[in-house]
Design a protein around this motif. Structure first.
Motif, PDB file in Angstrom:
ATOM      1  N   ILE A   1       0.150  52.902  42.251  1.00  0.00           N
ATOM      2  CA  ILE A   1       1.268  51.989  41.972  1.00  0.00           C
ATOM      3  C   ILE A   1       2.042  52.443  40.743  1.00  0.00           C
ATOM      4  O   ILE A   1       3.273  52.484  40.753  1.00  0.00           O
ATOM      5  CB  ILE A   1       0.747  50.549  41.788  1.00  0.00           C
ATOM      6  CG1 ILE A   1       0.245  50.010  43.124  1.00  0.00           C
ATOM      7  CG2 ILE A   1       1.821  49.646  41.202  1.00  0.00           C
ATOM      8  CD1 ILE A   1      -0.530  48.709  43.005  1.00  0.00           C
ATOM      9  N   ASN A   2       1.331  52.804  39.694  1.00  0.00           N
ATOM     10  CA  ASN A   2       1.997  53.205  38.451  1.00  0.00           C
ATOM     11  C   ASN A   2       2.789  54.496  38.611  1.00  0.00           C
ATOM     12  O   ASN A   2       3.692  54.771  37.827  1.00  0.00           O
ATOM     13  CB  ASN A   2       0.988  53.327  37.314  1.00  0.00           C
ATOM     14  CG  ASN A   2       0.538  51.963  36.836  1.00  0.00           C
ATOM     15  OD1 ASN A   2       1.228  50.963  37.027  1.00  0.00           O
ATOM     16  ND2 ASN A   2      -0.630  51.909  36.229  1.00  0.00           N
ATOM     17  N   SER A   3       2.483  55.286  39.638  1.00  0.00           N
ATOM     18  CA  SER A   3       3.244  56.517  39.851  1.00  0.00           C
ATOM     19  C   SER A   3       4.648  56.241  40.376  1.00  0.00           C
ATOM     20  O   SER A   3       5.523  57.091  40.272  1.00  0.00           O
ATOM     21  CB  SER A   3       2.499  57.453  40.801  1.00  0.00           C
ATOM     22  OG  SER A   3       2.490  56.909  42.112  1.00  0.00           O
ATOM     23  N   ILE A   4       4.888  55.051  40.921  1.00  0.00           N
ATOM     24  CA  ILE A   4       6.227  54.752  41.454  1.00  0.00           C
ATOM     25  C   ILE A   4       6.993  53.720  40.630  1.00  0.00           C
ATOM     26  O   ILE A   4       8.192  53.565  40.812  1.00  0.00           O
ATOM     27  CB  ILE A   4       6.154  54.273  42.924  1.00  0.00           C
ATOM     28  CG1 ILE A   4       5.421  52.947  43.031  1.00  0.00           C
ATOM     29  CG2 ILE A   4       5.542  55.303  43.827  1.00  0.00           C
ATOM     30  CD1 ILE A   4       5.748  52.192  44.288  1.00  0.00           C
ATOM     31  N   LEU A   5       6.311  53.001  39.739  1.00  0.00           N
ATOM     32  CA  LEU A   5       6.989  51.957  38.965  1.00  0.00           C
ATOM     33  C   LEU A   5       7.551  52.521  37.664  1.00  0.00           C
ATOM     34  O   LEU A   5       6.958  53.423  37.054  1.00  0.00           O
ATOM     35  CB  LEU A   5       6.025  50.814  38.652  1.00  0.00           C
ATOM     36  CG  LEU A   5       5.581  49.961  39.839  1.00  0.00           C
ATOM     37  CD1 LEU A   5       4.638  48.863  39.370  1.00  0.00           C
ATOM     38  CD2 LEU A   5       6.762  49.372  40.569  1.00  0.00           C
ATOM     39  N   PRO A   6       8.685  51.969  37.188  1.00  0.00           N
ATOM     40  CA  PRO A   6       9.263  52.442  35.930  1.00  0.00           C
ATOM     41  C   PRO A   6       8.393  52.108  34.715  1.00  0.00           C
ATOM     42  O   PRO A   6       8.345  52.869  33.759  1.00  0.00           O
ATOM     43  CB  PRO A   6      10.610  51.743  35.858  1.00  0.00           C
ATOM     44  CG  PRO A   6      10.547  50.617  36.826  1.00  0.00           C
ATOM     45  CD  PRO A   6       9.513  50.956  37.837  1.00  0.00           C
ATOM     46  N   SER A   7       7.699  50.964  34.750  1.00  0.00           N
ATOM     47  CA  SER A   7       6.789  50.618  33.653  1.00  0.00           C
ATOM     48  C   SER A   7       5.414  50.343  34.253  1.00  0.00           C
ATOM     49  O   SER A   7       5.294  49.625  35.245  1.00  0.00           O
ATOM     50  CB  SER A   7       7.295  49.405  32.879  1.00  0.00           C
ATOM     51  OG  SER A   7       7.485  48.314  33.746  1.00  0.00           O
TER      52      SER A   7
END
Length: 185
Positions: free
Chosen positions: A77-83
């Motif tokens: 998930i964190n690989s696609i979210l800006p933060s």
């Protein structure tokens, strides 16, 4: 005061735009790609607050299993979210029971019939067994033993441990599932 190039200014604006974007809509669009089709059918992200993603699940079993996969999912998930997110909480609390009614019924298509499972044993008619109220533990055990013996009468024996074994298990592993599990260790 120094002059900045247009590319530097545009780059800063793109970063600010990404930070201003709401992460939940981005996550909703990519949810099935992140978790897979089956998991996506039984889950739904509901909110992100203070760096914690809340996900509604179809059942408590899904919540528990996904909790064990939490760290792996966070990385994806964190690989696609800006933060980046700090954590994920799974709960059945916000699940919409009518959204996936098709998932509530068993799908026996594509040859996934119970009879095709290696451990399936044909049921027997127990009408001749004693269905009276049991007066003692010994009688209950005796009736259970008779039923078990009757059911096991036509079941082949495992070549390794000599226990009654469903024919599908012998066909698949040449032994019962317990002996096969011991061999796989």
């Amino acid at each position: 005061m120094s002059w900045q190039s247009v590319n530097d200014i545009l780059g800063c604006l793109q970063i600010q735009t990404k930070l201003a974007e709401e992460p939940l809509p981005i996550l909703l669009l990519a949810w099935e790609k992140i978790v897979g089709e089956v998991v996506a059918a039984h889950t739904q992200p509901t909110s992100i607050k203070r760096g914690v993603l809340r996900v509604a699940t179809y059942s408590a079993v899904w919540s528990q299993n996904l909790t064990f996969e939490r760290q792996r999912l966070l990385v994806k998930i964190n690989s696609i979210l800006p933060s980046p997110l700090q954590d994920i909480h799974f709960s059945t609390g916000c699940w919409q029971h009518n959204q996936n009614q098709a998932n509530q019924t068993h799908d026996y298509s594509n040859n996934n019939l119970p009879q095709e499972h290696p451990s399936y044993i044909e049921t027997i008619n127990i009408s001749d067994c004693n269905h009276q109220e049991k007066t003692s533990i010994n009688e209950a055990f005796t009736n259970w033993k008779k039923l078990t013996d009757k059911r096991s009468q036509f079941i082949p024996l495992c070549p390794k441990c000599q226990c009654p074994t469903p024919p599908g298990e012998i066909k698949r592993w040449q032994v019962c599932s317990l002996c096969a599990a011991k061999e796989f260790r």
